[in-house]
Scaffold this active site. Structure first.
Site, PDB file in Angstrom:
ATOM      1  N   ASP A  96      24.135  41.003 -14.611  1.00  0.00           N
ATOM      2  CA  ASP A  96      23.349  42.037 -13.935  1.00  0.00           C
ATOM      3  C   ASP A  96      22.818  43.024 -14.986  1.00  0.00           C
ATOM      4  OD1 ASP A  96      22.368  43.471 -11.750  1.00  0.00           O
ATOM      5  OD2 ASP A  96      24.235  44.608 -11.475  1.00  0.00           O
ATOM      6  N   ASP A 118      16.582  42.863 -18.006  1.00  0.00           N
ATOM      7  CA  ASP A 118      15.935  44.045 -17.442  1.00  0.00           C
ATOM      8  C   ASP A 118      15.151  44.745 -18.558  1.00  0.00           C
ATOM      9  OD1 ASP A 118      15.165  46.444 -16.380  1.00  0.00           O
ATOM     10  OD2 ASP A 118      17.145  47.004 -15.620  1.00  0.00           O
ATOM     11  N   HIS A 228      17.170  45.334  -5.846  1.00  0.00           N
ATOM     12  CA  HIS A 228      18.329  46.064  -6.390  1.00  0.00           C
ATOM     13  C   HIS A 228      18.543  47.319  -5.558  1.00  0.00           C
ATOM     14  CE1 HIS A 228      19.150  44.195 -10.442  1.00  0.00           C
ATOM     15  NE2 HIS A 228      18.141  43.481  -9.967  1.00  0.00           N
ATOM     16  N   ASN A 271      21.110  42.955  -3.953  1.00  0.00           N
ATOM     17  CA  ASN A 271      22.219  43.419  -4.803  1.00  0.00           C
ATOM     18  C   ASN A 271      23.002  44.532  -4.131  1.00  0.00           C
ATOM     19  OD1 ASN A 271      21.051  41.743  -6.674  1.00  0.00           O
ATOM     20  ND2 ASN A 271      20.917  43.289  -8.283  1.00  0.00           N
TER      21      ASN A 271
HETATM   22  P1  13P Z   1      23.678  49.670  -5.192  1.00  0.00           P
HETATM   23  O1  13P Z   1      24.057  50.796  -6.085  1.00  0.00           O
HETATM   24  O2  13P Z   1      22.736  50.099  -4.119  1.00  0.00           O
HETATM   25  O3  13P Z   1      24.865  48.945  -4.627  1.00  0.00           O
HETATM   26  O4  13P Z   1      22.853  48.599  -6.088  1.00  0.00           O
HETATM   27  C1  13P Z   1      23.541  47.667  -6.897  1.00  0.00           C
HETATM   28  C2  13P Z   1      22.634  46.943  -7.817  1.00  0.00           C
HETATM   29  O5  13P Z   1      21.427  46.979  -7.742  1.00  0.00           O
HETATM   30  C3  13P Z   1      23.278  46.124  -8.863  1.00  0.00           C
HETATM   31  O6  13P Z   1      22.346  45.578  -9.745  1.00  0.00           O
HETATM   32  O1  G3H Z   2      23.053  48.190 -10.955  1.00  0.00           O
HETATM   33  C1  G3H Z   2      24.119  48.619 -11.357  1.00  0.00           C
HETATM   34  C2  G3H Z   2      25.384  48.103 -10.814  1.00  0.00           C
HETATM   35  O2  G3H Z   2      25.771  48.808  -9.679  1.00  0.00           O
HETATM   36  C3  G3H Z   2      26.426  48.057 -11.872  1.00  0.00           C
HETATM   37  O3  G3H Z   2      26.952  49.306 -12.139  1.00  0.00           O
HETATM   38  O4  G3H Z   2      26.841  49.431 -14.601  1.00  0.00           O
HETATM   39  O5  G3H Z   2      28.435  50.891 -13.303  1.00  0.00           O
HETATM   40  O6  G3H Z   2      28.842  48.425 -13.535  1.00  0.00           O
HETATM   41  P1  G3H Z   2      27.818  49.547 -13.482  1.00  0.00           P
HETATM   42 ZN    ZN Z   3      20.625  46.844 -10.090  1.00  0.00          ZN
END
Ligand code: 13P
Ligand code: G3H
Ligand code: ZN
Length: 326
Positions: A96, A118, A228, A271
């Site tokens: 991710d 990204d 996302h 996501n």
């Molecule tokens: P949320 O913060 O809305 O759960 O989005 C998660 C996300 O986009 C992870 O890539």
């Molecule tokens: O898009 C972001 C995700 O929610 C991941 O969050 O970078 O804190 O693990 P993080």
């Molecule tokens: Zn994201």
């Protein structure tokens, strides 16, 4: 140095077939982030019991927190666990918000079946160059790649942007054509984290920009789109957090009916991370309040995991439409 692993050795699949079926069936594949065993158990058991395909997401923050090698073996273990229980659901392991070629390469070599590059913080042309480089390497290993155009607002530990810039539909054909990406994350008004919109009590949140989504669908017919920042920020859990000592006033997310609408469109991957965090925090806060003598992690993480599994079944069934597809 550990030897390279191909994702098929871990029992994983890439996202190509998943997205094709999601497009045809007008639903979205859930992409849930995990950082620890309890989240992974909840995701796997929730998706297994609701017969839903699943994308397990690992962020840079998760890699730092839990170690990429450990996460890979946890995913392998999760696949083995559900197969032993008789489930055939397709499972993908996805990076991710990868931000460099080297990070994507490392995940591909470690056994990930899908990566996101990204490049949305870069200029259009630099984003294309970076994304193309990742696609060329990933496709040699049959790993699928998600790119991003447009910038989401919101602040998370590792993903932070002050302002959002909606995806410009007139850029999508050139981006997809020149990079060869397999899916595209777009910005239509969602954002990361638990505070997605500033609304006064009683006001409703602004609708997502479905007009932009429709124009992108028109320009890229049948191409998988990714959303996302798609947590709903379930108010029931925000209330429990606030009741038991937390301070999350004003936390608000994307209404479920808007996500349902997106899932029926070209959006093939949704996501969700923040909703899972909220559930676990709510249940753990309540567990400590209800029994101040509780010092057995199984007795507060266990109930948190069980509630998260329920949330995942509800999301797959009522929001994404991915339940009962396998
Ligand atoms: P949320 O913060 O809305 O759960 O989005 C998660 C996300 O986009 C992870 O890539
Ligand atoms: O898009 C972001 C995700 O929610 C991941 O969050 O970078 O804190 O693990 P993080
Ligand atoms: Zn994201």
């Amino acid at each position: 140095m550990a030897a390279n692993t191909h994702f098929t050795e871990l029992g994983l699949v890439n996202t190509r077939e998943m997205f094709k079926k999601a497009m045809e069936g007008q639903y979205a594949i859930p992409a849930y982030n995990f950082n620890n065993m309890e989240q992974l158990q909840a995701i796997m058991m929730g998706c297994m019991e609701s017969h839903s395909p699943v994308i397990l997401q690992v962020s840079s923050g998760a890699r730092k927190y839990a170690n990429q090698t450990l996460l890979k073996h946890m995913a392998r273990g999760a696949v083995e666990m559900v197969r032993e229980l008789g489930s055939k659901i397709p499972i993908s392991l996805h990076l991710d918000h990868g931000d460099t070629f080297e990070l994507c390469k490392s995940c591909i070599e470690s056994g990930f079946s899908s990566v996101m590059i990204d490049g949305s913080a870069h200029s259009f042309n630099d984003n294309i160059e970076l994304t193309k480089k990742v696609v060329e390497y990933a496709h040699q290993h049959d790993v699928t790649v998600e790119g991003e155009l447009g910038v989401l607002a919101g602040i998370e530990d590792e993903v932070s942007h002050e302002k959002s810039h909606y995806t410009q539909p007139n850029e999508v054909e050139e981006f997809v054509g020149r990079t060869g990406v397999d899916s595209l994350a777009i910005s239509i008004g969602t954002s990361h984290g638990a505070y997605k919109f500033k609304v006064k009590p009683g006001e409703s949140v602004p609708p997502l920009r479905f007009d932009i989504l429709e124009e992108i669908e028109r320009r890229l017919p049948g191409f998988p789109i990714v959303l996302h920042g798609a947590s709903s920020v379930v108010q029931e859990y925000v209330a429990i957090i606030n009741q038991y000592g937390g301070k999350m006033e004003g936390a608000v997310g994307v209404p479920e009916e808007q996500l349902r609408r997106a899932a029926r469109s070209a959006v093939c991957k949704i996501n969700i991370d923040s909703d899972g965090r909220l559930v676990m925090t709510a249940i753990i806060r309540k567990a400590f309040h209800d029994d101040p003598k509780n010092f057995d992690p199984r007795k507060y993480l266990g109930p948190a995991r069980d509630e998260l599994k329920k949330l995942i079944i509800a999301k797959n069934t009522n929001v994404l439409g991915s339940a009962n597809r396998y």
